[in-house]
Scaffold this motif. Sequence first.
Motif, PDB file in Angstrom:
ATOM      1  N   MET A   1       0.849  -1.198   0.000  1.00 43.65           N
ATOM      2  CA  MET A   1       0.000   0.000   0.000  1.00 43.65           C
ATOM      3  C   MET A   1       0.879   1.241   0.000  1.00 43.65           C
ATOM      4  SD  MET A   1      -3.047   1.000   2.670  1.00 43.65           S
ATOM      5  CE  MET A   1      -3.977   2.504   2.450  1.00 43.65           C
ATOM      6  N   ALA A   2       0.566   2.186  -0.904  1.00 44.46           N
ATOM      7  CA  ALA A   2       1.376   3.388  -1.045  1.00 44.46           C
ATOM      8  C   ALA A   2       1.223   4.282   0.177  1.00 44.46           C
ATOM      9  CB  ALA A   2       0.971   4.146  -2.310  1.00 44.46           C
ATOM     10  N   ALA A   3       2.313   4.958   0.537  1.00 45.98           N
ATOM     11  CA  ALA A   3       2.294   5.868   1.679  1.00 45.98           C
ATOM     12  C   ALA A   3       1.480   7.099   1.321  1.00 45.98           C
ATOM     13  CB  ALA A   3       3.719   6.259   2.053  1.00 45.98           C
ATOM     14  N   PRO A   4       0.794   7.711   2.285  1.00 43.64           N
ATOM     15  CA  PRO A   4       0.007   8.910   2.007  1.00 43.64           C
ATOM     16  C   PRO A   4       0.892  10.054   1.567  1.00 43.64           C
ATOM     17  CG  PRO A   4       0.155   8.514   4.375  1.00 43.64           C
ATOM     18  CD  PRO A   4       0.718   7.304   3.698  1.00 43.64           C
ATOM     19  N   GLY A   5       0.355  10.904   0.702  1.00 43.15           N
ATOM     20  CA  GLY A   5       1.114  12.027   0.194  1.00 43.15           C
ATOM     21  C   GLY A   5       1.252  13.131   1.228  1.00 43.15           C
ATOM     22  N   PRO A   6       2.083  14.107   0.944  1.00 43.90           N
ATOM     23  CA  PRO A   6       2.264  15.226   1.876  1.00 43.90           C
ATOM     24  C   PRO A   6       0.987  16.038   2.012  1.00 43.90           C
ATOM     25  CG  PRO A   6       3.342  15.665  -0.219  1.00 43.90           C
ATOM     26  CD  PRO A   6       2.893  14.246  -0.262  1.00 43.90           C
ATOM     27  N   GLY A 124      -1.981  14.723  -3.070  1.00 45.16           N
ATOM     28  CA  GLY A 124      -2.609  14.631  -1.755  1.00 45.16           C
ATOM     29  C   GLY A 124      -2.492  15.880  -0.910  1.00 45.16           C
ATOM     30  N   VAL A 125      -2.259  17.031  -1.502  1.00 44.79           N
ATOM     31  CA  VAL A 125      -2.096  18.280  -0.755  1.00 44.79           C
ATOM     32  C   VAL A 125      -3.441  18.695  -0.159  1.00 44.79           C
ATOM     33  CG1 VAL A 125      -1.535  20.731  -0.936  1.00 44.79           C
ATOM     34  CG2 VAL A 125      -0.153  19.042  -2.150  1.00 44.79           C
ATOM     35  N   GLU A 126      -3.416  19.085   1.100  1.00 40.63           N
ATOM     36  CA  GLU A 126      -4.625  19.511   1.792  1.00 40.63           C
ATOM     37  C   GLU A 126      -4.579  20.975   2.232  1.00 40.63           C
ATOM     38  OE1 GLU A 126      -5.108  16.883   5.047  1.00 40.63           O
ATOM     39  OE2 GLU A 126      -5.385  15.081   3.818  1.00 40.63           O
ATOM     40  N   LEU A 143      -2.358  23.640  -8.632  1.00 37.12           N
ATOM     41  CA  LEU A 143      -2.577  22.685  -7.542  1.00 37.12           C
ATOM     42  C   LEU A 143      -3.804  21.815  -7.825  1.00 37.12           C
ATOM     43  CD1 LEU A 143      -1.969  25.104  -4.514  1.00 37.12           C
ATOM     44  CD2 LEU A 143      -0.364  23.448  -5.478  1.00 37.12           C
ATOM     45  N   SER A 144      -3.953  21.366  -9.047  1.00 34.25           N
ATOM     46  CA  SER A 144      -5.131  20.600  -9.451  1.00 34.25           C
ATOM     47  C   SER A 144      -5.131  19.204  -8.836  1.00 34.25           C
ATOM     48  CB  SER A 144      -5.183  20.486 -10.973  1.00 34.25           C
ATOM     49  OG  SER A 144      -5.203  21.767 -11.578  1.00 34.25           O
ATOM     50  N   ALA A 145      -6.343  18.645  -8.708  1.00 32.43           N
ATOM     51  CA  ALA A 145      -6.544  17.245  -8.293  1.00 32.43           C
ATOM     52  C   ALA A 145      -5.911  16.934  -6.944  1.00 32.43           C
ATOM     53  CB  ALA A 145      -6.007  16.301  -9.375  1.00 32.43           C
ATOM     54  N   ASN A 146      -6.104  17.821  -5.984  1.00 31.08           N
ATOM     55  CA  ASN A 146      -5.666  17.565  -4.613  1.00 31.08           C
ATOM     56  C   ASN A 146      -6.883  17.547  -3.692  1.00 31.08           C
ATOM     57  OD1 ASN A 146      -2.578  17.440  -4.536  1.00 31.08           O
ATOM     58  ND2 ASN A 146      -2.898  19.273  -5.776  1.00 31.08           N
ATOM     59  N   HIS A 147      -6.654  17.781  -2.396  1.00 36.86           N
ATOM     60  CA  HIS A 147      -7.748  17.731  -1.425  1.00 36.86           C
ATOM     61  C   HIS A 147      -7.855  19.051  -0.664  1.00 36.86           C
ATOM     62  CE1 HIS A 147      -7.770  13.497  -2.375  1.00 36.86           C
ATOM     63  NE2 HIS A 147      -6.535  13.361  -1.929  1.00 36.86           N
ATOM     64  N   ILE A 148      -7.672  20.139  -1.352  1.00 40.33           N
ATOM     65  CA  ILE A 148      -7.684  21.460  -0.716  1.00 40.33           C
ATOM     66  C   ILE A 148      -9.116  21.934  -0.549  1.00 40.33           C
ATOM     67  CG2 ILE A 148      -6.917  23.852  -0.948  1.00 40.33           C
ATOM     68  CD1 ILE A 148      -4.648  22.776  -2.752  1.00 40.33           C
ATOM     69  N   SER A 149      -9.492  22.252   0.667  1.00 36.40           N
ATOM     70  CA  SER A 149     -10.850  22.722   0.945  1.00 36.40           C
ATOM     71  C   SER A 149     -10.912  24.225   1.215  1.00 36.40           C
ATOM     72  CB  SER A 149     -11.440  21.966   2.144  1.00 36.40           C
ATOM     73  OG  SER A 149     -10.623  22.139   3.292  1.00 36.40           O
ATOM     74  N   ARG A 150      -9.804  24.818   1.589  1.00 35.85           N
ATOM     75  CA  ARG A 150      -9.756  26.267   1.821  1.00 35.85           C
ATOM     76  C   ARG A 150      -8.384  26.790   1.432  1.00 35.85           C
ATOM     77  NH1 ARG A 150      -9.778  27.690   8.128  1.00 35.85           N
ATOM     78  NH2 ARG A 150      -8.960  29.617   7.234  1.00 35.85           N
ATOM     79  N   VAL A 151      -8.351  28.033   0.973  1.00 33.27           N
ATOM     80  CA  VAL A 151      -7.106  28.666   0.548  1.00 33.27           C
ATOM     81  C   VAL A 151      -6.990  29.999   1.280  1.00 33.27           C
ATOM     82  CG1 VAL A 151      -5.760  29.564  -1.370  1.00 33.27           C
ATOM     83  CG2 VAL A 151      -7.255  27.582  -1.712  1.00 33.27           C
ATOM     84  N   CYS A 166      -8.309  23.500  -9.837  1.00 31.61           N
ATOM     85  CA  CYS A 166      -9.301  22.589 -10.403  1.00 31.61           C
ATOM     86  C   CYS A 166      -9.285  21.246  -9.677  1.00 31.61           C
ATOM     87  CB  CYS A 166      -9.015  22.396 -11.894  1.00 31.61           C
ATOM     88  SG  CYS A 166     -10.107  21.234 -12.713  1.00 31.61           S
ATOM     89  N   CYS A 167     -10.455  20.654  -9.525  1.00 35.51           N
ATOM     90  CA  CYS A 167     -10.605  19.313  -8.934  1.00 35.51           C
ATOM     91  C   CYS A 167     -10.088  19.260  -7.510  1.00 35.51           C
ATOM     92  CB  CYS A 167      -9.908  18.262  -9.797  1.00 35.51           C
ATOM     93  SG  CYS A 167     -10.574  18.114 -11.458  1.00 35.51           S
ATOM     94  N   ASN A 168     -10.592  20.143  -6.676  1.00 32.05           N
ATOM     95  CA  ASN A 168     -10.308  20.116  -5.248  1.00 32.05           C
ATOM     96  C   ASN A 168     -11.630  20.075  -4.493  1.00 32.05           C
ATOM     97  OD1 ASN A 168      -7.283  20.425  -4.339  1.00 32.05           O
ATOM     98  ND2 ASN A 168      -7.467  21.624  -6.226  1.00 32.05           N
TER      99      ASN A 168
END
Length: 607
Positions: A1-6, A124-126, A143-151, A166-168
């Motif tokens: 199983m791959a390690a979680p991203g930063p 996997g950036v949050e 920063l597309s296709a990550n898990h950012i919910s607020r900037v 895009c795609c957050n």
Amino acid sequence: MAAPGPCTVSAALQEHLRHLTLQDFPCGLGSWNKSRFAARRSPHGGQPGLWAAPARQEEDVPLGEESPEALIELLKDQHSPWALPPGCSPQDQLLREVAVLEPELVHGSNVFQVLRSLRIVDKGVEEVDAGLLQLQQLEELILSANHISRVTSANLPRTLKVLELCCNAVADLQDLCAQPPPELQHLGLGYNRLCGPLQDKCLTAAFWPNLVSLDLSFNNLTDLLGLVSQLSSLEKLRILVLKGNPLALIPTYRGFLVDSLPKLSILDDIHVGLDERHQFLGLASEPELTRSEARVVVSVGDMKGVPDPSTLQQLADDSDFPVITYSYCVTYEFVEGEELDDGSSAEVTKIHESLEGATLDADSSAQDTGETKNQQEPEATEEPKASSTKVFVTPGKPWEDIIHYSYRKEHIVKDLMGLKSYLAAGTIVSVVEEKVLSWPVEADPEENIDRNKKAGQRQQKADAKDKQKKKKKSCELRSEPPIRKTLGTRKVTLEALLATEDLVTALCDFGTLMTEEPPLSVEEKGKKKSKDKSKAPKAESKSQAKEKASTSAKGKITKKGSSVLEDSQGLQPVPLTVQFQMQLLRWPLAASAQSQESVATAVGSTQ
């Protein structure tokens, strides 16, 4: 199983730089280029001087070292072990070349002064943290296709001109609008979770005075009037993308935007021309036309490939009853809403009510067992629905080689969020066969079966068959509840209607249906029983047994059935297909009385 991203952008950047190996061969400083850079060092502190001599020619390279050209070639050659892996950006390649030609510029923290573009995609950036402020020359941040919910805008470099998210999971713009980069020209927020009316003035010139391009596609925005009132203050806005939002399903959506934003050049990736501006002139002054509802027309054309049910009836035993009638209809799912009367509502409603109370047999082989199975339609009921849907049914039609439906129904949907979810999931189209058995009123079906078996043994001549037909017509019949069977089910993709397409046309292919084996007549059943009673020879070879079995099987088909099968042997099987179309009505088509004719013509053109 791959390690979680930063979790932060800074951590992802450090990991990315490590994978670029800017300090390892053929980049960086080492034995492969030490003399070249030793000769260029300043005598006061070891930093590269402005007076540094140009790089030596390849013939002057000392033994054991490599020329800059040779090192660059190792980076660019796709077959080289030092080549970048697929998917890396041009910025990554440029950094590695700089690490060959001027390695000290990208050594340690110096690399932060060189970066003008940063691309961190699907890592996997949050969180967008304050570490980005080290990039004092950064102009483009993707920063597309990550898990950012607020900037938090305070963590963005002030030099930023392009911000792509895009795609957050961004659902709120309040933090982003607190201290946005003043020079930002492009803001990409497509495929996020923005919904409903946006906060007041979040997308106005007070926060984005230099914004040229804005992407808000595939969110859940519903307030067209409120959004336009904010965007109209962006004097430099030329490119706008709003497709995929519920508000884009409104018939006057494009026309209202084109007329309200006169400086707009591209809307939803389509150029705004002078003809279009003239066509929609004046719509901005009629906000009542932007009411939150959509109009969708569903059309069903021709059906082909249904097996002829009369073939089985001709091969059945010669009995008077039951009288069997077949009809065929098409069902489709649509989000609940209003339907405009198209002249066939009464019949369709009756069929729909009966379908709701029945269990459909999803046997794709089209074999009629005379009873329904305890099984619902596949996909149509098992697949979870994001919105409430309803099954619509075309009027039943008798069998023909080509069954012409010419079905058209216009739906009015006020739940735009529900319609968006429905279009994203697609619809289920099915073909249903309805079989009705009719018996004489004076007798029960079981009594008729016994009587017909005896009658079939006596009537064997052609003149007797004529009497049977007259008897069927003169006798009052009672119909049993219909037996329904699903001949085929297919899913139709409708996502194109969420983009820039207004029309989806599909030829639903359900495959080739196999007919049943012809039944034996009463006479053939008697012959089979008499043959079974006869004893087989004691000594019989395997080949003789096979030949005898084959001859016995052929004898099961009546002379009449044999002629029918022989006539059909030369025909190629035709797959069961249905023409299906869904159109999203746009202005001025939605307000035109000719909309029905245009849709019917489009369905006919697919034949």
